[in-house]
Scaffold this motif. Sequence first.
Motif, PDB file in Angstrom:
ATOM      1  N   GLY A  91       0.783  -1.236   0.000  1.00  0.00           N
ATOM      2  CA  GLY A  91       0.000   0.000   0.000  1.00  0.00           C
ATOM      3  C   GLY A  91       0.813   1.282   0.000  1.00  0.00           C
ATOM      4  N   TYR A  92       2.140   1.179  -0.009  1.00  0.00           N
ATOM      5  CA  TYR A  92       2.973   2.375  -0.034  1.00  0.00           C
ATOM      6  C   TYR A  92       3.182   2.842  -1.478  1.00  0.00           C
ATOM      7  CZ  TYR A  92       4.047   1.091   4.770  1.00  0.00           C
ATOM      8  OH  TYR A  92       3.945   0.768   6.096  1.00  0.00           O
ATOM      9  N   GLU A  93       3.154   4.155  -1.673  1.00  0.00           N
ATOM     10  CA  GLU A  93       3.446   4.689  -2.998  1.00  0.00           C
ATOM     11  C   GLU A  93       4.947   4.648  -3.226  1.00  0.00           C
ATOM     12  OE1 GLU A  93       1.808   8.239  -5.849  1.00  0.00           O
ATOM     13  OE2 GLU A  93       1.751   8.515  -3.672  1.00  0.00           O
ATOM     14  N   THR A  94       5.370   4.184  -4.392  1.00  0.00           N
ATOM     15  CA  THR A  94       6.792   4.074  -4.711  1.00  0.00           C
ATOM     16  C   THR A  94       7.071   4.760  -6.045  1.00  0.00           C
ATOM     17  OG1 THR A  94       6.535   1.943  -5.854  1.00  0.00           O
ATOM     18  CG2 THR A  94       6.980   1.878  -3.480  1.00  0.00           C
ATOM     19  N   MET A  95       8.325   5.178  -6.208  1.00  0.00           N
ATOM     20  CA  MET A  95       8.727   5.802  -7.467  1.00  0.00           C
ATOM     21  C   MET A  95      10.234   5.691  -7.614  1.00  0.00           C
ATOM     22  SD  MET A  95       8.036   9.702  -8.834  1.00  0.00           S
ATOM     23  CE  MET A  95       6.305   9.360  -9.139  1.00  0.00           C
ATOM     24  N   SER A  96      10.704   5.480  -8.844  1.00  0.00           N
ATOM     25  CA  SER A  96      12.131   5.434  -9.144  1.00  0.00           C
ATOM     26  C   SER A  96      12.514   6.698  -9.907  1.00  0.00           C
ATOM     27  CB  SER A  96      12.473   4.196  -9.984  1.00  0.00           C
ATOM     28  OG  SER A  96      12.180   3.017  -9.264  1.00  0.00           O
ATOM     29  N   VAL A  97      13.603   7.352  -9.475  1.00  0.00           N
ATOM     30  CA  VAL A  97      14.037   8.599 -10.100  1.00  0.00           C
ATOM     31  C   VAL A  97      15.562   8.609 -10.226  1.00  0.00           C
ATOM     32  CG1 VAL A  97      12.103   9.867  -9.070  1.00  0.00           C
ATOM     33  CG2 VAL A  97      14.330   9.875  -7.929  1.00  0.00           C
ATOM     34  N   SER A  98      16.064   9.601 -10.931  1.00  0.00           N
ATOM     35  CA  SER A  98      17.505   9.834 -10.985  1.00  0.00           C
ATOM     36  C   SER A  98      17.761  11.315 -10.810  1.00  0.00           C
ATOM     37  CB  SER A  98      18.098   9.350 -12.312  1.00  0.00           C
ATOM     38  OG  SER A  98      19.466   9.726 -12.413  1.00  0.00           O
ATOM     39  N   ALA A  99      18.383  11.678  -9.701  1.00  0.00           N
ATOM     40  CA  ALA A  99      18.730  13.080  -9.469  1.00  0.00           C
ATOM     41  C   ALA A  99      19.778  13.538 -10.472  1.00  0.00           C
ATOM     42  CB  ALA A  99      19.251  13.268  -8.046  1.00  0.00           C
ATOM     43  N   LEU A 157      18.864  15.527  -5.064  1.00  0.00           N
ATOM     44  CA  LEU A 157      17.482  15.501  -5.527  1.00  0.00           C
ATOM     45  C   LEU A 157      16.775  16.818  -5.177  1.00  0.00           C
ATOM     46  CD1 LEU A 157      15.429  13.745  -6.971  1.00  0.00           C
ATOM     47  CD2 LEU A 157      14.817  12.727  -4.768  1.00  0.00           C
ATOM     48  N   VAL A 158      17.068  17.345  -3.973  1.00  0.00           N
ATOM     49  CA  VAL A 158      16.509  18.642  -3.581  1.00  0.00           C
ATOM     50  C   VAL A 158      16.971  19.721  -4.557  1.00  0.00           C
ATOM     51  CG1 VAL A 158      16.527  20.441  -1.813  1.00  0.00           C
ATOM     52  CG2 VAL A 158      16.267  18.045  -1.145  1.00  0.00           C
ATOM     53  N   ASN A 159      18.257  19.693  -4.908  1.00  0.00           N
ATOM     54  CA  ASN A 159      18.787  20.669  -5.859  1.00  0.00           C
ATOM     55  C   ASN A 159      18.107  20.548  -7.215  1.00  0.00           C
ATOM     56  OD1 ASN A 159      20.570  21.617  -3.951  1.00  0.00           O
ATOM     57  ND2 ASN A 159      22.304  20.419  -4.685  1.00  0.00           N
ATOM     58  N   ARG A 160      17.868  19.316  -7.642  1.00  0.00           N
ATOM     59  CA  ARG A 160      17.228  19.080  -8.935  1.00  0.00           C
ATOM     60  C   ARG A 160      15.777  19.596  -8.922  1.00  0.00           C
ATOM     61  NH1 ARG A 160      18.187  17.650 -14.331  1.00  0.00           N
ATOM     62  NH2 ARG A 160      19.911  16.312 -13.628  1.00  0.00           N
ATOM     63  N   ILE A 161      15.095  19.400  -7.800  1.00  0.00           N
ATOM     64  CA  ILE A 161      13.686  19.787  -7.697  1.00  0.00           C
ATOM     65  C   ILE A 161      13.518  21.300  -7.546  1.00  0.00           C
ATOM     66  CG2 ILE A 161      11.650  19.652  -6.195  1.00  0.00           C
ATOM     67  CD1 ILE A 161      12.439  16.759  -5.593  1.00  0.00           C
ATOM     68  N   LEU A 162      14.352  21.916  -6.689  1.00  0.00           N
ATOM     69  CA  LEU A 162      14.156  23.324  -6.328  1.00  0.00           C
ATOM     70  C   LEU A 162      15.177  24.269  -6.950  1.00  0.00           C
ATOM     71  CD1 LEU A 162      13.370  23.023  -2.508  1.00  0.00           C
ATOM     72  CD2 LEU A 162      11.748  23.245  -4.389  1.00  0.00           C
ATOM     73  N   LEU A 164      12.207  24.502   3.003  1.00  0.00           N
ATOM     74  CA  LEU A 164      12.446  25.194   1.747  1.00  0.00           C
ATOM     75  C   LEU A 164      11.132  25.339   0.985  1.00  0.00           C
ATOM     76  CD1 LEU A 164      15.553  23.063   0.766  1.00  0.00           C
ATOM     77  CD2 LEU A 164      15.639  25.424   1.579  1.00  0.00           C
ATOM     78  N   ASP A 165      10.899  26.493   0.387  1.00  0.00           N
ATOM     79  CA  ASP A 165       9.669  26.748  -0.361  1.00  0.00           C
ATOM     80  C   ASP A 165       9.818  26.318  -1.806  1.00  0.00           C
ATOM     81  OD1 ASP A 165       8.235  27.823   1.776  1.00  0.00           O
ATOM     82  OD2 ASP A 165       9.064  29.829   1.443  1.00  0.00           O
ATOM     83  N   GLY A 166       8.890  25.468  -2.263  1.00  0.00           N
ATOM     84  CA  GLY A 166       8.787  25.132  -3.665  1.00  0.00           C
ATOM     85  C   GLY A 166       7.746  26.017  -4.318  1.00  0.00           C
ATOM     86  N   PRO A 167       7.484  25.829  -5.624  1.00  0.00           N
ATOM     87  CA  PRO A 167       6.498  26.672  -6.323  1.00  0.00           C
ATOM     88  C   PRO A 167       5.093  26.543  -5.744  1.00  0.00           C
ATOM     89  CG  PRO A 167       7.206  24.825  -7.690  1.00  0.00           C
ATOM     90  CD  PRO A 167       8.130  24.874  -6.527  1.00  0.00           C
ATOM     91  N   ASP A 168       4.673  25.332  -5.387  1.00  0.00           N
ATOM     92  CA  ASP A 168       3.368  25.155  -4.743  1.00  0.00           C
ATOM     93  C   ASP A 168       3.407  23.997  -3.751  1.00  0.00           C
ATOM     94  OD1 ASP A 168       3.610  23.195  -6.597  1.00  0.00           O
ATOM     95  OD2 ASP A 168       1.750  23.612  -7.677  1.00  0.00           O
ATOM     96  N   ASP A 228      14.088  19.451   4.190  1.00  0.00           N
ATOM     97  CA  ASP A 228      15.280  18.622   3.976  1.00  0.00           C
ATOM     98  C   ASP A 228      15.875  18.297   5.341  1.00  0.00           C
ATOM     99  OD1 ASP A 228      17.286  17.234   2.712  1.00  0.00           O
ATOM    100  OD2 ASP A 228      18.487  19.026   2.275  1.00  0.00           O
ATOM    101  N   THR A 229      16.089  17.025   5.614  1.00  0.00           N
ATOM    102  CA  THR A 229      16.592  16.591   6.924  1.00  0.00           C
ATOM    103  C   THR A 229      18.014  16.054   6.801  1.00  0.00           C
ATOM    104  OG1 THR A 229      15.759  14.320   6.692  1.00  0.00           O
ATOM    105  CG2 THR A 229      14.247  15.959   7.624  1.00  0.00           C
ATOM    106  N   PRO A 230      18.766  15.984   7.898  1.00  0.00           N
ATOM    107  CA  PRO A 230      20.114  15.418   7.844  1.00  0.00           C
ATOM    108  C   PRO A 230      20.070  13.951   7.434  1.00  0.00           C
ATOM    109  CG  PRO A 230      19.740  16.579   9.917  1.00  0.00           C
ATOM    110  CD  PRO A 230      18.414  16.460   9.246  1.00  0.00           C
ATOM    111  N   GLY A 231      21.100  13.513   6.705  1.00  0.00           N
ATOM    112  CA  GLY A 231      21.194  12.095   6.355  1.00  0.00           C
ATOM    113  C   GLY A 231      21.554  11.271   7.579  1.00  0.00           C
TER     114      GLY A 231
END
Length: 313
Positions: free
Chosen positions: A144-152, A183-188, A214-218, A223-226
Amino acid sequence: MTGTVQRSINNIYSVKTEDGKIYSCRIKGKHLDQATGEYNPIVVGDVVDFIPSGDCEGLVTLRHERRSEFSRWNDKRSLNQTICANMDLVVCICSVESPPFRPRFVDRVIACCKSVPVMIVLNKCDILLTEEELERYELYKKLGYETMSVSAQTGENVDGLIQKLRGKTVAFVGQSGVGKSSLVNRILGANQRVGDLNAKYNRGNHTTNHSLMLDGPDFVLIDTPGFREISVPHDDPHLIAQSFPEFVKASSKCEYSSCMHINEPGCEVRRLLEKGKINPDRYESYLRMLDSLEDRLPVWGRNWGKKCSKGQQ
């Protein structure tokens, strides 16, 4: 005045009001009644009341009730430590290698979440998982968890991930080195520091050393420490099983309502495990979390699993 905590460093809190002004705040009297016995009284995402004490300074007087939180156990202080609060979604970032995919770490992240759904995102998707790793990864979707594969690095599927974030306050959590800051850098387009891997242990070095909103467009992204390792925060062992959907479904058929699914007679979870209907690695992950709780209990409270089963036989 009321605002939301954007950053927390050394008991100094950056609080943003609805009109967008940022105040640098401390706790009035250095103590909050709502935070007794906690490692950190205020975290990123908290809504607080404060009294301005200067043009851009203030004193926090009240922390509003949290609707959700992500917490862990702090071994050094022997206290539960909340990392961030009031999210609509927690995104657990994993990687295929360097560091390798660790499903038991994901299980612990899920167990560290309170009143918030979890999405599992696999970064570095241009590298293939082993057959066993892929089976374990795909199990989360079946549960039941949503999953997704990405590449930063290449940007693959990142736009799809952004669509999932819209309208939400989202916390990104994960192991050091999984590419969370990339990934944060890629998104924002944010300039979060990206660290090199620790070659000796094939794991990441810490690059984000404190949580940051951090504010995104909407949407809003925390972002938390690793983390290299993470321990579940609960004091009640029964709460661990609540983070395993397959256990929750089966437990209604257990002979005892307080069944811990260890060696009690009439345990439906154990029966399904033996029939191959519950993943054995997930079950081992559960047992290890229970063991970590037992180590925190006072001497008189240890071996509760053994005592429970003996008392019911």
